[in-house]
Design a protein around this motif. Structure first.
Motif, short mmCIF file in Angstrom:
data_model
loop_
_atom_site.label_atom_id
_atom_site.label_comp_id
_atom_site.label_asym_id
_atom_site.label_seq_id
_atom_site.Cartn_x
_atom_site.Cartn_y
_atom_site.Cartn_z
N GLY A 72 0.81 -1.21 0.00
CA GLY A 72 0.00 0.00 0.00
C GLY A 72 0.84 1.26 0.00
O GLY A 72 0.51 2.25 -0.66
N ALA A 127 -4.43 -0.24 3.06
CA ALA A 127 -3.68 -0.42 1.81
C ALA A 127 -4.59 -0.25 0.59
O ALA A 127 -4.17 0.32 -0.44
CB ALA A 127 -3.02 -1.80 1.79
N THR A 128 -5.83 -0.73 0.68
CA THR A 128 -6.76 -0.58 -0.44
C THR A 128 -7.08 0.89 -0.70
O THR A 128 -7.14 1.34 -1.85
CB THR A 128 -8.05 -1.37 -0.14
N LYS A 154 -5.17 3.43 0.10
CA LYS A 154 -3.95 4.03 -0.46
C LYS A 154 -3.84 3.72 -1.95
O LYS A 154 -3.50 4.59 -2.77
CB LYS A 154 -2.72 3.50 0.27
#
Length: 755
Positions: free
Chosen positions: A458, A492-493, A495
């Protein structure tokens, strides 16, 4: 005596036969001295193996009056063991004790006064004072040193008696005795009495006493030296010159063979270093302290561990010590795990740019050990070295890559966790190794390792071509993952969506919807809601929050606060320095003797009997006294009426005029709790999953309100990457005005204060 018992062990320790006590009784009353002595030995043998021979107390006591020193010692041993169970019969031995304190043989005089001090019975206190006073002034130093400990035992039983008879004053005078052993025992007794004293003025070390203790230090036994050094540590020098003088006279004790003496001397030196101003003198002392500390590591593993814990403490106070002796702390193959862990900690504290290469080489070898836990700690130690020493970070990363190439599962996972920390310390410096890390994605099965790799993906999504595919790979098991992994996947998704909106719009939509509707963990669900609201209302604010710069991490080699550090330095060579906790953390405000604990237990038993008696009286109809302990469940102290009476169970709703009904079913949120139709959580009515949190609009009750909001919301522009998120769950849409309730302000509605 030992040889005699060994030769006749079969006879003395034979199995108990019927009537053995009767045989012993007859032999103890025999007219022959040898039979009586043999009977006493058999009594002691039975006592040693745990048999009860207290019934023979009067007959054994009669054999005290003998000139045989061996037999007298055995009888005294029996008396010390059974005096508490026969306190009334101990008086029979008093005359013999008093007579023995005037004996020609100093061994018998010392034996008599020692035994009288060990018999912890109140009735003997009236008879011990005069013999004790005579022994304190005895011509023989052996008797005087034994009597000095006897004063401490008397003090423990009756402090007032010890003060009234002037024993404390006599003991203070013994510190000036010509014999070093008498001085050591007097210091030991006074120090113990000082701990239990209320006034804390029993033993105050001044210049005169300090000089006398230093004079006796070199000629004492090791236990005497420990006692004197412990008392010296409490002395506060008047100036730096005096502190230097004390340190010079204590330094020879660093060469002692006993590790406790060495650590006690180190303790004194570490304390007195605070008062010394000369840097050259301090450097000289530190140089002299290193070899003795290294020598302690040649001892047994248990002694090594104690030494290592103390060295760990000293290094945090004086980091420049042992800088050239790092090789001494390299682990051996046969070291116990607890010793290896401590050596590893000390190696990290001694790590610098001069010895980093040999330390890295050693840590790399440890990574091939069979002890998995130790291997993990060794890999983490490599990462800590990289974070501590900027110049060595590249070498540490190369070692970690070599370990990853071994393909050992737990080594690879630990290395990925460590590399994540290195990325946080040195952002955008070692991005070239990311493809190597991603190749090991399928071998990860630990939450922390998964979370670390997800964070890396990420954080560097814009530099990883297939970042969306890697995230998709983790999302296949999103619902089954640990909460730590779920949180990292969420972040992370988002980002990835910020950096590559065209490729990941569908991914972030699916992740947020799954997290808000199918995840039970409140942390994961709440984070998803907040991300959703940020993305749907203010993408720039979301970018500022999610992609903000993170502060670089650091490794603290000093893990103890300065205040606690000074206290622990004052307690070097004690349990406090091993636990790295102050003494009060595991001993309370003071130490309790076995007798004090026994008396407290007896007092508790009496209190329990009193409580049971009161309960019986109360059950029989008599009123029980009212007190705070008995009123724990009835908090209405001022009234005889109970504070709360449980209402009868009824299927009908209670009347509103009966006041607040706090006994309502806690799981029935529709129950009337305040005499009105208001919800129990104020404005939190209608919670559907997260629905109705204060006035957070569409954050809760998404399934209930989704259709209504979709009908009211205008169609977003297709060129807006955040457009498809606008109509999800009512985020960013105006709430429908209720005709019967006034609309609250946006500040009141925004419970989290984010927007």
């Amino acid at each position: 005596m030992a040889d005699f018992i060994k030769q006749n062990a079969g006879r003395f320790f034979a199995n108990n036969k019927k009537g053995e006590n009767a045989e012993l009784l007859a032999d103890l009353n025999s007219e022959y001295r040898d039979r009586r002595k043999d009977a006493v030995k058999r009594v002691i043998a039975n006592m040693t193996v745990g048999k009860d021979v207290s019934s023979l107390f009067p007959q054994v006591v009669k054999n005290m009056q003998t000139e045989d020193l061996e037999m007298k010692k055995l009888v005294y041993l029996y008396l010390m063991n059974y005096a508490k169970s026969n306190p009334d019969l101990v008086i029979l031995a008093v005359n013999t004790f008093v007579k023995d304190t005037d004996h020609v043989n100093p061994l018998i005089r010392a034996l008599a006064i020692r035994t009288m001090g060990c018999i912890r019975v109140d009735k003997i206190l009236d008879h011990i004072c005069e013999p004790l006073r005579k022994c304190l002034q005895d011509d023989n130093p052996y008797v005087r040193k034994t009597a000095a400990i006897g004063v401490a035992k008397l003090w423990d039983l009756d402090q007032e008696r010890a003060l009234e008879n002037g024993f404390v004053t006599i003991l203070q005078e013994l510190v000036s005795d010509s014999n070093p052993m008498v001085v050591a025992n007097a210091v030991t007794a006074l120090a113990e009495m000082q701990e239990s004293s209320v006034s804390k003025d029993i033993f105050v070390v001044n210049v005169a006493i300090m000089n006398k203790m230093l004079a006796a230090l070199n000629e004492c036994t090791e236990w005497g030296q420990i006692a004197i050094l412990t008392s010296l540590a409490d002395y506060k020098p008047m100036d730096a010159k005096e502190a230097e003088n004390v340190c010079e006279r204590v330094v020879p004790r660093l060469q002692h063979a006993n590790g406790s003496v060495v650590l006690s001397a180190v303790r004194v030196i570490m304390i007195f270093l605070r008062y010394i101003r000369s840097e050259d003198f301090i450097k000289g002392l530190i140089k002299k302290m290193s070899p003795p500390l290294v020598t302690l590591l040649a001892s047994a593993p248990e002694v090594q561990y104690v030494s290592l814990r103390n060295i760990n403490l000293i290094l945090q106070k004086r980091p420049d010590i042992l800088q050239n002796d790092v090789r001494v702390f390299f682990c051996k193959y046969n070291d116990p795990p607890y010793v290896k862990r401590e050596k590893l900690e000390i190696m990290i504290k001694l790590c610098n740019d001069k010895n980093i290469d040999q330390i890295l080489s050693e840590l790399k070898e440890y990574a091939s050990e069979v002890d998995v836990d130790f291997v993990r700690k060794a890999v983490r130690a490599i990462g800590r070295c990289a974070i501590m020493i900027d110049e060595a970070s590249e070498r540490c990363v190369n070692v970690l890559l070599d370990l990853i190439n071994t393909k050992v599962n737990y080594v690879v996972q630990e290395a990925i966790i460590v590399i994540k920390d290195i990325f946080r310390k040195y952002p955008k410096r070692y991005e070239a190794i990311i493809p190597t890390l991603c190749q090991n994605l399928d071998s990860l099965d630990e939450p922390e390792a998964k979370g670390s790799l997800i964070w890396i993906i990420g954080e560097y999504a814009e530099r990883i071509e297939n970042a969306d595919e890697l995230i998709e790979n983790f999302l296949e098991t999103f619902l089954e993952e640990n909460s730590q992994v779920q949180l990292q996947l969420l972040t992370a998704t988002v980002k990835l969506f910020m950096k590559k909106p065209d490729q990941s719009q569908e991914i972030v939509h699916r992740v947020l919807e799954t997290a808000t509707s199918e995840i039970d963990n409140p942390d994961t669900r709440d984070r998803a809601y907040i991300y959703w609201r940020l993305l749907s209302t203010n993408p720039e604010a979301a970018r500022a929050v999610v992609l903000s710069e993170k502060p670089p991490i650091s490794v603290e080699t000093r893990t103890i606060s300065p205040a606690l550090m000074d206290e622990l330095i004052n307690n070097i060579s004690t349990l406090a320095s091993v636990y790295h906790k102050p003494p009060k953390a595991f001993m309370g405000n003071r130490a309790f003797s076995a007798d004090a604990v026994k008396k407290a237990a007896a007092a508790d038993a009496r209190d329990e009997e009193q409580i049971i008696g009161d309960a019986v009286l109360d059950a029989s109809g008599a009123p029980a006294p009212k007190n705070a302990m008995a009123d724990l469940l009835d908090l209405d102290f001022g009234s005889s009426e109970p504070a709360y009476t449980s209402p009868p169970v009824s299927s009908s709703k209670p009347a509103n005029n009966s006041g607040p009904n706090y006994s309502a079913d806690l799981f029935d949120m529709s129950t009337d709790m305040s005499g009105s139709s208001g919800n129990v959580f104020g404005g939190m009515g209608g919670m559907g999953g997260m629905g109705g949190m204060g006035g957070m609009g569409g954050m809760g009750g998404m399934q209930q309100q989704q259709t209504q909001h979709q009908q009211q919301a205008p169609t977003p522009a297709r060129n807006d990457p955040f457009g498809d998120l606008g109509g999800l769950g009512g985020f960013g849409q105006p709430q429908q005005q209720q005709p019967t309730k006034p609309t609250q302000s946006s500040a009141e509605n925004d419970l989290l204060g984010l927007f």
